[in-house]
Design a protein around this motif. Structure first.
Motif, short mmCIF file in Angstrom:
data_model
loop_
_atom_site.label_atom_id
_atom_site.label_comp_id
_atom_site.label_asym_id
_atom_site.label_seq_id
_atom_site.Cartn_x
_atom_site.Cartn_y
_atom_site.Cartn_z
N ASN A 100 -19.70 -1.15 -7.06
CA ASN A 100 -18.66 -1.91 -7.77
C ASN A 100 -18.88 -1.81 -9.28
N GLN A 110 -11.59 0.85 -1.04
CA GLN A 110 -12.60 -0.07 -0.51
C GLN A 110 -13.94 0.63 -0.23
N SER A 111 -13.89 1.89 0.08
CA SER A 111 -15.15 2.58 0.42
C SER A 111 -15.00 4.07 0.28
N PRO A 141 -4.76 2.15 6.70
CA PRO A 141 -5.40 2.57 5.46
C PRO A 141 -4.93 3.96 5.05
N THR A 196 -21.20 3.17 -1.94
CA THR A 196 -20.01 2.66 -2.66
C THR A 196 -20.46 1.53 -3.58
N LYS A 234 -14.29 0.49 -7.53
CA LYS A 234 -15.41 1.04 -6.76
C LYS A 234 -15.56 2.52 -7.04
N SER A 281 -6.65 -5.65 -1.86
CA SER A 281 -7.12 -5.01 -0.63
C SER A 281 -6.52 -3.63 -0.43
N HIS A 282 -5.44 -3.33 -1.17
CA HIS A 282 -4.81 -2.02 -1.05
C HIS A 282 -5.48 -0.97 -1.92
N SER A 283 -6.43 -1.40 -2.78
CA SER A 283 -7.14 -0.44 -3.61
C SER A 283 -8.27 0.19 -2.79
N ASN A 330 0.85 -1.20 0.00
CA ASN A 330 0.00 0.00 0.00
C ASN A 330 0.88 1.25 0.00
N ASP A 352 -8.67 3.30 1.23
CA ASP A 352 -8.25 1.98 0.72
C ASP A 352 -8.19 0.99 1.87
N GLY A 353 -7.82 -0.27 1.53
CA GLY A 353 -7.83 -1.33 2.54
C GLY A 353 -6.48 -1.63 3.10
#
Length: 791
Positions: free
Chosen positions: A183, A167-168, A220, A181, A189, A163-165, A126, A215-216
């Motif tokens: 998809n 997420q919300s 974060p 949010t 997202k 998961s590093h992109s 990340n 991000d995740g």
């Protein structure tokens, strides 16, 4: 707070390094993983163990790590032969949004040639925070908009994956809106703003919200943008597109400005609220390659497409009426591959020079690749058919270039091999790569003489150490294999001492005569010269050399007949009745030289009576030139010169005495066919002289009386003849050849002549008369005043 972040980051790196050590061996290849941004030189794997090799075998077999393209992401530690990182890796730069990010490579071993397939997976970390395309967004919402209305927003960008992109999305606290949010079809997202409570322009004409993308990662990362909402007066109809999703396929080589499609939206309102303008919702307004006409809805290319960079684009299209109401649709652009990338040849190893005479040698190892896809990526590899090389495909896109047969350096020492790679696209693209291969020499050619045999000429009486010629050989090999030494081969003639006659320079083949040579002793001799190269094994050959010794005019002519004797000069008898051309005698001479040096010519230098005698120049015959007369002297002395035809000419002289005799004619003087031995004639002459002297003593008185009587009665005849003669008819009567040998009869005649007029005379003794073609010898005694003729 910074310490907590640093600790978290350290913990994250430790976990990722632990992942890096994992690898799996499948049926196809070995996989290794490494987090991006890992420092150069970090240990990746123990290849010796993973490949099941012996310790040190990687170095011994010249192991190499080969990636596609010109980048070298991994390398072998020269000390430990461990696989380590060669540089920091940026997953986003290498793979973009593709996941997983796999970098295939091969491990290449030589001697023998062996390949191992492997792949390096770059794990995302990340290292990027979400980022919106604009810091501020303006929304115009009618005050009559019903709660539940969804307003599309531009999504944020995060190059990280998984998961590093992103997420919300979240929005700052307010009474009217919340954010959803969603998809997208490609997994990304995007946010949508939902109206929870109706707006009242009179109560609040403008709102400010903060939209946050998270991000995740751990911890974060987030990015924000400001949303400014303007509440519009009543406009109760929004633009609506004819379809919610537009799809179009575009070849990557379409020129800039190409029309992709035209979108259309309608608004039921009238006036300014029914006028629609179009805009694109692009992830990156600067870099996206599309542009839309705000009035017509035409979407065109703004920049060139590249299938190898992006295969598809997702674009949002917005229609806005005059009252600020918007409608939205989606556009998916599929980029079609065009064969616009030529194949690439990457040379992994080159073996040059290669020895001749050895087939099946691996000359080069190389790989081919094409950045296009499908048929455009398939390639054919070839070389010229007329070359003694062939291509073999090993694994995947690797090829080996090998010798098809044994090479001959002497025929061709260098090859320029052009590798031609052609893809299967339309049109087909071709790449050519030329390598130069040198052929090293092997000693496979023996020295060759310029001639099969040599003939050398040397003049006799040469100076010692004279250079008489050069024996030359060539060797088509190179280097020491072509260095030639010369030597004299042993001769099989035991009588020929070659080492005392000649020598040869071992380096340049020059032949020298060691001593002066004599043509009369040795006219020619032969020997063999050997030429040997310095190769291993050494090769040699021989040539025959014949030496011809040329004659020099170093010998004067030698007179065989008549022999010269100072004490007893040679005398020939010549009848006064001889006709012109009468053969008096023949001078016989020889010359030990040869050729023109031995060609003899005869010349009359001096004579008592010029014009009476002549000599034939080619055979030495002395003949009369005219008739004799009574006025001619009774005794003549001839000096003859015998000369050869050399340069310079050499000569010898001979003196002849000719005595004119009355009563003799040629029929009575035949010469014997075989010349008598001069030594025997001299012995006989001595005996005859003793007898003559004894006779003279006893008959002296009788002789005086006889002389007086003859003088009185035959004065006239004696004066006419210039001498004395025997009574007419008496002297010739006894000169009869009775046995055919040309000798006289066994009885002798004696005549004593006294010249009263001078008181002086000569004493002569004549032995047997020989034939005209044999040797005649006469002994004179100049001390006696009177002449005595014994017959």
């Amino acid at each position: 707070m910074p310490q907590t972040k640093a600790w978290c980051k350290t913990r994250q790196v430790m976990i990722l390094i632990a992942w890096m050590l994992s690898w799996e061996v499948g049926s196809e290849s070995i996989h290794y993983t490494v987090p991006e941004e890992t420092e150069s030189g970090t240990f990746v794997a123990n290849l010796t163990k993973d490949l099941g090799l012996r310790m040190g075998e990687l170095a011994a077999r010249g192991a190499r790590v080969v990636f596609k393209g010109n980048r070298q992401y991994l390398k072998l530690d020269p000390q430990t032969q461990d696989l380590v990182l060669n540089e920091k890796l940026d997953r986003e730069e290498l793979c973009g949004s593709t996941e997983p990010c796999m970098l295939p490579f091969q491990v290449l071993l030589n001697n023998p040639l062996q390949f191992y397939q492997a792949a390096l997976r770059v794990i995302d970390i990340n290292d990027h925070a979400p980022e919106f395309p604009a810091r501020e967004v303006l929304l115009k919402i009618s005050e009559i908009t019903e709660p539940g209305k969804i307003l599309p927003l531009k999504m944020a960008q995060d190059p990280d994956t998984g998961s590093h992109s992103i997420q919300s999305y979240t929005v700052s606290d307010n009474r009217h809106f919340h954010v959803l949010t969603r998809n997208r079809s490609d997994g990304k997202k995007f946010p949508e703003l939902v109206l929870d409570k109706a707006l009242d322009r009179e109560g609040q004409a403008q709102l400010r919200l903060t939209l946050t993308a998270v991000d995740g990662g751990s911890p974060p990362r987030s990015g924000t943008t400001e949303i400014q909402i303007l509440v519009l007066d009543i406009n109760d109809n929004t633009p609506e597109f004819a379809q919610e999703l537009y799809e179009v396929q575009v070849p990557e080589n379409n020129p800039i400005g190409t029309l992709l499609l035209t979108v259309s939206a309608r608004d039921l309102d009238t006036g300014s609220f029914g006028e629609v303008s179009y805009a694109l919702f692009q992830d990156d307004d600067v870099n996206e390659p599309f542009v839309i006409n705000s009035k017509t809805g035409e979407i065109r290319l703004r920049s060139a497409l590249d299938f190898e960079a992006f295969q598809s684009y997702h674009v949002g299209v917005e229609a806005v009426d005059g009252g600020g109401l918007t409608g939205k649709c989606s556009l998916v652009v599929q980029v079609l591959d065009v064969n616009d990338n030529a194949p690439e040849v990457i040379l992994s190893s080159l073996n040059s020079p290669i020895p001749e005479n050895l087939p099946g040698i691996i000359v080069a190892v190389f790989s081919v690749s094409d950045a296009d896809s499908e048929n455009n990526q398939e390639v054919m590899c070839s070389i010229d058919d007329n070359l003694p090389f062939l291509l073999r495909q090993s694994v995947e896109n690797f090829y080996t270039l090998e010798t098809d047969r044994a090479l001959d350096r002497e025929s061709q020492s260098e090859y320029n091999i052009t590798i031609t790679v052609t893809d299967m696209g339309t049109p087909r693209l071709t790449t050519q790569h030329t390598i130069t291969v040198q052929v090293s020499d092997v000693n496979d050619n023996a020295p060759a003489f310029n001639q099969s045999s040599y003939t050398l000429f040397v003049q006799e009486n040469n100076s010692p150490a004279l250079h008489i010629g050069t024996i030359s050989a060539t060797d088509s090999d190179s280097g020491s294999n072509a260095h030639i030494t010369y030597s004299l081969m042993p001769t099989h003639d035991p009588q020929l001492d070659l080492s005392s006659l000649i020598s040869i320079n071992a380096n340049n083949g020059q032949v020298f005569a060691l001593r002066a040579l004599d043509y009369e002793t040795l006219r020619t001799f032969e020997f063999h010269v050997g030429a040997t190269d310095q190769g291993s094994p050494a090769l040699s050959s021989q040539a025959l050399v014949r030496v011809l010794i040329l004659d020099a005019n170093d010998n004067a002519p030698f007179v065989l007949y008549p022999l010269q004797n100072a004490s007893a000069p040679f005398t020939e008898l010549l009848p006064r009745a001889a006709e012109p051309g009468y053969l008096v005698t023949k001078v016989v001479a020889v010359d030990r030289d040869s050729g023109q040096n031995a060609w003899l010519s005869f010349q009359l230098l001096k004579a008592t009576e010029p014009g009476l005698f002549s000599v034939w120049a080619h055979n030495g015959e002395v003949r009369t030139s005219r008739l004799l007369s009574e006025r001619d002297a009774p005794k003549h002395r001839l000096l003859l010169l015998v000369k050869d035809n050399g340069d310079p000419p050499r000569s010898a002289s001979v003196t002849l005495h000719v005595l004119l005799v009355d009563g003799f004619s040629q029929p009575f003087l035949p010469l014997p066919e075989v010349a008598r031995d001069p030594a025997q004639d001299e012995d006989a002459l001595t005996l005859y002289l003793v007898i003559a002297l004894a006779s003279v003593s006893s008959l002296f008185l009788l002789s005086v009386l006889l002389f007086v009587g003859t003088r009185l009665c035959r004065r006239d005849r004696a004066s006419a003849l210039g001498g004395c003669s025997a009574p007419e008819g008496h002297f010739p009567g006894h000169l009869v050849n009775i046995n055919g040998t040309g000798t006289l009869s066994q009885s002798y005649q004696y005549e004593v002549c006294l010249g009263g007029d001078s008181g002086t005379g000569e004493f002569k003794f004549l032995k047997e008369f020989p034939t005209l073609e044999s040797e005649r010898k006469t002994e004179e005694s100049p001390t006696l005043r009177n002449s005595f003729l014994f017959l």
